[in-house]
Design a protein around this motif. Structure first.
Motif, mmCIF file in Angstrom:
data_model
loop_
_atom_site.group_PDB
_atom_site.id
_atom_site.type_symbol
_atom_site.label_atom_id
_atom_site.label_comp_id
_atom_site.label_asym_id
_atom_site.label_seq_id
_atom_site.Cartn_x
_atom_site.Cartn_y
_atom_site.Cartn_z
ATOM 1 N N TYR A 162 0.851 -1.191 0.000
ATOM 2 C CA TYR A 162 0.000 0.000 0.000
ATOM 3 C C TYR A 162 0.889 1.244 0.000
ATOM 4 N N GLU A 177 -5.691 9.052 -4.696
ATOM 5 C CA GLU A 177 -6.542 7.856 -4.675
ATOM 6 C C GLU A 177 -5.922 6.757 -3.809
ATOM 7 N N ALA A 205 -7.404 5.206 -0.182
ATOM 8 C CA ALA A 205 -7.586 3.765 0.020
ATOM 9 C C ALA A 205 -6.776 3.279 1.225
#
Length: 167
Positions: free
Chosen positions: A125, A131, A135
């Motif tokens: 991640y 974006e 998330a």
């Protein structure tokens, strides 16, 4: 799935945080459950609990930034799905303690957040793009909720303090 956790404490001030081993294991387990990532049995993650001086040197050496930060992540080689070694996470006491105080959080809550944040970087991640950041933040909120920690991104907590980067 069992995750092997290696912990090294290089800063005595971390002893102020009781139950650190349990806090680490519970935070990482919650992250794995929420992310759904399928890791090899016995995959290893290494955590270093250090001071600002040590993390400043790591930040300078690996990111070219000559300043302390709260958490750094160093992903291991190869894809997460097959990696035996997931990587290293370094967390600095003074910065985390100061941020916790500034944000009205306990040291335990903010430390959990740093562990989760660093671990998510090891899982791939990131927060370079808006974006991706949204998330990752949403994932952190869900994981931390599993451990009883409030949303670290609430307006009354929101400061740009989660600034770790993958090296």
């Amino acid at each position: 799935m069992s995750l092997a956790i290696e912990t090294r404490i290089d800063c005595a001030r971390w002893s102020a945080l009781e139950g650190l081993d349990f806090l680490i294991a519970a935070s990482l387990q919650a992250a794995l459950e929420e992310s759904g990532d399928d890791l090899p049995e016995g995959a290893v993650v290494s955590l270093l609990f250090c001071d600002d001086l040590a993390i400043r040197e790591l930040n300078r050496q690996f990111r070219g930034k000559d300043k302390p930060t709260n958490v750094l992540s160093f992903p291991g080689p190869g894809p997460v799905e097959t990696a035996h070694f997931l990587g290293d996470i370094a967390i600095a006491y003074e910065t985390v303690a100061r941020e916790a105080q500034e944000q009205g959080k306990s040291l335990e809550q903010h430390c959990r957040h740093m562990i989760v944040h660093g671990f998510l970087h090891l899982l791939g991640y990131d927060h370079e793009e808006d974006e991706e950041a949204e998330a990752m933040e949403a994932m952190e909120i869900r994981i931390l909720r599993r451990t009883g920690v409030d949303d670290p991104y609430r307006e009354d907590h929101r400061k740009e303090t989660v600034g770790n980067e993958r090296a």
